[in-house]
Design a protein around this motif. Structure first.
Motif, mmCIF file in Angstrom:
data_model
loop_
_atom_site.group_PDB
_atom_site.id
_atom_site.type_symbol
_atom_site.label_atom_id
_atom_site.label_comp_id
_atom_site.label_asym_id
_atom_site.label_seq_id
_atom_site.Cartn_x
_atom_site.Cartn_y
_atom_site.Cartn_z
ATOM 1 N N TRP A 170 0.836 -1.204 0.000
ATOM 2 C CA TRP A 170 0.000 0.000 0.000
ATOM 3 C C TRP A 170 0.870 1.253 0.000
ATOM 4 O O TRP A 170 0.624 2.202 -0.771
ATOM 5 N N GLU A 173 2.368 1.707 -3.371
ATOM 6 C CA GLU A 173 1.414 2.282 -4.329
ATOM 7 C C GLU A 173 1.415 3.811 -4.226
ATOM 8 O O GLU A 173 1.395 4.509 -5.252
ATOM 9 N N ASP A 177 2.691 6.371 -7.145
ATOM 10 C CA ASP A 177 1.804 7.416 -7.654
ATOM 11 C C ASP A 177 2.480 8.782 -7.592
ATOM 12 O O ASP A 177 2.306 9.615 -8.470
#
Length: 323
Positions: A170, A173, A177
């Motif tokens: 997580w 991610e 991004d």
């Protein structure tokens, strides 16, 4: 009355200097909830018109935060820490989705946030990695005793390992991004302790580590992660072998993984390396695939590309090097 109508009445009342009408509209607007559309209309109106009234100041306090960028960064850090330490799985998953949507670059709220503090995220990453090392050391002890222990949380060792891997992926991610993940490549490549315990831990546990590698390989192979050659080489050399060993377990316990996309990305990631390093890794894959077939990723397409570049155009390569 609807808020949209009331904001329109407020604008008209202010325009004709109808004081009682202005006060009535302000009191109503302060007392009711707003939709996002209504909020934007109020923002626009309060930029154009100045209202000297205590109720207007209360409305402005709902429209504009007094927080500094530092306090917003502190809040983001606290939210991330809170999620990674949460015990309830359902709540954790719900909050992960919520916070990621707020922090991602494509968020409609992104314009209101300062740049995310990269160091804060990496501190949490390191904490999760340290916890993962401790859990795998516990796994080795559990293997020797013949059972996977539960601690005071009531969660099995496998569940606790899976939680930390979920946390790391997580965070990764978010870093991807924000285009901040290059340092994580170095961190993952340097996990010598995890690489060591991977060799001695049960496959039903160790494959969790390859879920992190799978995410990195996919990011490199799909151009979402740009990092220096030495970093790519280190992480691929370190984790490619474990990925081959764990691929069968990854297929059985996908946990959201797209296996076809992973196979393609693994091949593309290898093709970003110099041909000599590709040779060693593709031969490692070839021997694995010849033994285990479907338990191993199918990198045939990438292997063909490597073969063509290495041999069918060998004369061109020789000519370039000779110059």
């Amino acid at each position: 009355m609807p808020t949209t109508t009331s904001s329109a009445h407020l604008q008209v009342s202010a325009g004709i200097v109808f004081t009682k009408g202005v006060l009535s509209c302000l009191k109503y607007l302060e007392a009711v909830p707003w939709s996002e559309e209504e909020e934007e209309k109020l923002r626009s109106l309060f930029i154009k018109v100045k209202f000297d009234d205590e109720t207007a100041r209360d409305i402005l306090a709902r429209l504009y935060s007094q927080n500094s960028p530092d306090s917003q960064q502190t809040l983001a850090r606290e939210l991330v820490w809170s999620i990674t330490t949460s015990i309830d799985a359902n709540a954790r998953n719900e909050l992960k989705s919520l916070v990621k949507s707020l922090l991602c670059k494509s968020s409609v709220y992104e314009k209101d946030y300062p740049d995310l503090n990269k160091e804060d995220i990496y501190v949490v990453c390191q904490s999760c990695l340290d916890a993962l090392v401790s859990l795998f050391e516990e796994a080795i002890c559990s293997d020797t005793s013949g059972k996977l222990a539960k601690k005071e949380t009531g969660k099995s060792l496998i569940e606790r390992i899976s939680k930390q891997v979920d946390n790391i992926n997580w965070l990764l991610e978010i870093l991807l991004d924000r285009q901040m993940a290059e340092e994580f490549v170095e961190m993952w490549a340097g996990q010598e302790e995890l690489l060591r315990v991977h060799e001695t831990t049960s496959p039903m546990v160790r494959y969790e580590l390859s879920r992190v590698s799978a995410m990195l390989f996919t990011a490199i192979g799909t151009r979402k992660l740009h990092c220096r050659l030495q970093a790519r080489l280190r992480v691929i050399q370190a984790w490619f072998g474990p990925m081959l060993l764990d691929f069968g377990w990854l297929q059985r316990c996908r946990k959201g993984l797209d296996m076809r996309a992973l196979e393609e990305a693994m091949g593309h990631a290898l093709l970003t390396l110099p041909l000599q390093q590709q040779y060693k890794l593709f031969m490692e894959w070839f021997h694995c695939f010849s033994k285990y077939s479907t338990e191993c990723p199918n990198l045939s397409k990438a292997f063909q590309i490597w073969w063509r570049r290495s041999f069918l155009r060998g004369s061109e390569t020789y000519a370039i090097e000779s110059r």
